[in-house]
Design a protein around this motif. Structure first.
Motif, PDB file in Angstrom:
ATOM      1  N   SER A   1      57.287  19.814   6.315  1.00 32.35           N
ATOM      2  CA  SER A   1      56.900  18.929   5.228  1.00 32.35           C
ATOM      3  C   SER A   1      55.834  19.572   4.361  1.00 32.35           C
ATOM      4  O   SER A   1      55.187  20.529   4.755  1.00 32.35           O
ATOM      5  CB  SER A   1      56.367  17.612   5.795  1.00 32.35           C
TER       6      SER A   1
ATOM      7  N   SER B   1      52.935  18.765   3.859  1.00 34.20           N
ATOM      8  CA  SER B   1      51.581  18.680   4.398  1.00 34.20           C
ATOM      9  C   SER B   1      51.186  19.909   5.191  1.00 34.20           C
ATOM     10  O   SER B   1      50.015  20.184   5.356  1.00 34.20           O
ATOM     11  CB  SER B   1      51.464  17.444   5.284  1.00 34.20           C
ATOM     12  N   ASP B   2      52.155  20.646   5.748  1.00 32.70           N
ATOM     13  CA  ASP B   2      51.769  21.802   6.552  1.00 32.70           C
ATOM     14  C   ASP B   2      52.320  23.084   5.972  1.00 32.70           C
ATOM     15  O   ASP B   2      52.629  24.024   6.662  1.00 32.70           O
ATOM     16  CB  ASP B   2      52.237  21.622   8.007  1.00 32.70           C
TER      17      ASP B   2
ATOM     18  N   TYR C   1      46.320  17.518  11.384  1.00 34.97           N
ATOM     19  CA  TYR C   1      47.146  16.355  11.062  1.00 34.97           C
ATOM     20  C   TYR C   1      48.196  16.154  12.149  1.00 34.97           C
ATOM     21  O   TYR C   1      48.514  17.062  12.932  1.00 34.97           O
ATOM     22  CB  TYR C   1      47.816  16.522   9.695  1.00 34.97           C
TER      23      TYR C   1
ATOM     24  N   GLN D   1      52.142  14.695  12.548  1.00 33.51           N
ATOM     25  CA  GLN D   1      53.340  14.387  11.776  1.00 33.51           C
ATOM     26  C   GLN D   1      54.508  14.040  12.696  1.00 33.51           C
ATOM     27  O   GLN D   1      54.685  14.657  13.757  1.00 33.51           O
ATOM     28  CB  GLN D   1      53.730  15.583  10.907  1.00 33.51           C
TER      29      GLN D   1
ATOM     30  N   THR E   1      52.651  11.568   1.786  1.00 33.55           N
ATOM     31  CA  THR E   1      52.698  11.713   3.244  1.00 33.55           C
ATOM     32  C   THR E   1      54.114  11.759   3.805  1.00 33.55           C
ATOM     33  O   THR E   1      54.284  11.823   5.018  1.00 33.55           O
ATOM     34  CB  THR E   1      51.943  10.551   3.916  1.00 33.55           C
TER      35      THR E   1
ATOM     36  N   GLN F   1      53.821  12.042   7.653  1.00 35.32           N
ATOM     37  CA  GLN F   1      52.489  12.352   8.171  1.00 35.32           C
ATOM     38  C   GLN F   1      51.850  11.068   8.673  1.00 35.32           C
ATOM     39  O   GLN F   1      51.626  10.118   7.904  1.00 35.32           O
ATOM     40  CB  GLN F   1      51.635  13.004   7.089  1.00 35.32           C
TER      41      GLN F   1
ATOM     42  N   GLN G   1      45.449  12.193   9.510  1.00 41.81           N
ATOM     43  CA  GLN G   1      44.650  13.403   9.475  1.00 41.81           C
ATOM     44  C   GLN G   1      43.379  13.180  10.278  1.00 41.81           C
ATOM     45  O   GLN G   1      42.930  12.063  10.470  1.00 41.81           O
ATOM     46  CB  GLN G   1      44.290  13.775   8.036  1.00 41.81           C
TER      47      GLN G   1
END
Length: 432
Positions: A121, A123-124, A192, A194, A395, A428, A431
């Motif tokens: 995703s 986010s990473d 985080y 996920q 997210t 997500q 965090q």
């Protein structure tokens, strides 16, 4: 003589009021009465001095607006996407299949063409490392614009004393700047959590050359990952742990679970290119008992594999909407059983087009070459497919892939030809 002085004083006030729309001027009459003679040239010099001072202050504010930060620190406000987020490398998993297309009960399933790494995703990912946001710069620009618009108070000059006038500049009440606020410290996460779920369908689930089986997989799991911690100006450390439940639609006997650890050092080589050295370990366990009493049981581990990986990635924006991503990875794998030891070369290229900001479509090509070091076997397979990436929110995101696989192996019972389809959803959870 006194009348002449009062006329000069009146003329001075007219000149000062006509050129002082941004300030109020107060005259001390007692001091002006003691002035022996009025000197117009001093007034002219005072006005010129004020104009030059204002121009200098404005120029300094404008110059500060045009300054660019000397060096960006992309990790201050982001948590980095694997460049190969649409289609990361396929990590191959264990063993052989029977010569007649039926699975040997004492052997693990042939998982060569199944995805063990899901599309990651936003986010990473490393996308933000290669394309750092300009939030801090825009905020700085706004503060400088407010500074430019706010009135400035120049110090009293020597010419004021020569005039015998006490001139005090003060901003008008309606133009007073707002009270200074303490900057809000932005939360910088160090990691985080996920969740993800995916479905993978193919017409040759076990990569068999004899009687291929069409089936699907449901893959669900959690990822706990750290942020990219800076080790230097362009060097970062990252780690993660994954747990996945992998379930067949029809071949329920071969359900299995996966645990994977990863530790990597990321080096930004240029604005568009990065390198990475990684260590990973994955372990696979049977989830169900075999149909045969003398075969495997639930919880038995059938693969313990450690890998050393060296990768290079690059992102090239061809137009504001069109992007070319490329990725190469060399991995050396040490496994238990030893028959899984191998060296992999993986290459991936993707051409993506943003239809709009959250929606990207594209076409991808992958090539994988494996050389098994403990036995006489070499594999090679290729994938050509299209992808659709949709960022649902900050997210969550969705990824869809569909295409064909082509390939072969020196092992007679292995064949990678077929088609596949997959859909992945990531969320997500938080965090920290």
């Amino acid at each position: 003589m006194r009348l002449k002085n009062w006329k000069n004083l009146f003329f001075c006030l007219l000149l000062a009021s006509s050129g002082g729309s941004w300030c109020c001027i107060r005259v001390d009459a007692a001091e002006s009465a003691n002035t022996d003679i009025w000197r117009p040239k001093n007034l002219a010099r005072t006005q010129v001095s004020y104009q030059q001072l204002c121009q200098k202050l404005e120029q300094e504010a404008i110059n500060s607006l045009c300054k660019q930060p000397s060096e960006s620190h992309p990790l201050d406000s982001q948590m980095p996407l694997n460049l190969a987020q649409q289609t990361p490398p396929i990590t191959q998993a264990p063993a052989n299949q029977g010569s007649e297309g039926t699975q040997n009960q004492n052997e693990p399933p042939q998982l060569e063409s199944q995805p063990s790494n899901l599309p990651t995703s936003p986010s990473d990912s490393k996308e933000q490392l290669l394309n750092p946001p300009e939030t801090n710069q825009s905020q700085r620009l706004e503060r400088l614009i407010q500074l430019l618009r706010s009135p400035k108070l120049p110090p009293e000059s020597d010419s004021d004393r020569e005039l015998g006038l006490r001139v005090r500049l003060r901003p008008l009440e309606q133009q007073l700047p707002p009270p200074t606020q303490q900057p809000v410290v932005k939360f910088k996460p160090i990691g985080y959590l996920q969740a993800h779920i995916a479905y993978f369908q193919t017409n040759n689930i076990f990569s068999s050359n004899h009687s291929p089986i069409e089936d699907g997989l449901v893959i669900s799991g959690l990822t706990l990952a750290s942020a990219y911690f800076p080790l230097g100006s362009k060097t970062y450390l990252n780690g993660s742990i994954d747990g996945n439940l992998i379930r067949y639609i029809n071949q329920s006997e071969y359900h299995y679970n996966q645990v994977r650890l990863n530790l990597s050092i990321y080096q930004q080589l240029s604005q568009r290119m990065y390198g990475e050295i990684s260590w990973s370990n994955q372990q696979l366990f049977y989830a169900n008992n075999s149909n045969r009493l003398d075969s495997f049981k639930a919880g038995d581990r059938f693969l313990n594999e450690s890998s050393l990986l060296l990768s290079l990635g690059r992102r090239d924006p061809l137009t504001p909407r069109l992007t070319l991503d490329s990725f190469y990875e060399l991995s050396v794998n040490f496994a238990d059983p030893l028959s899984r030891d191998r060296i992999n070369n993986f290459f991936w290229v993707s051409l993506g087009y943003y239809l709009q900001k959250p929606l990207q479509v594209g076409i991808d090509y992958q090539a994988n070459f494996s050389d098994f070091t403990q036995r006489d076997r070499e594999d090679q397979f290729h994938r050509l497919f299209g992808h659709l990436n949709y960022r649902i929110s900050d997210t969550s995101n969705m990824n869809v892939q569909a295409g064909v696989s082509l390939g072969s192996s020196t092992a007679e019972n292995i064949d990678f030809d077929g088609w596949f389809f997959s859909i992945n959803y990531g969320l997500q959870l938080g965090q920290f």
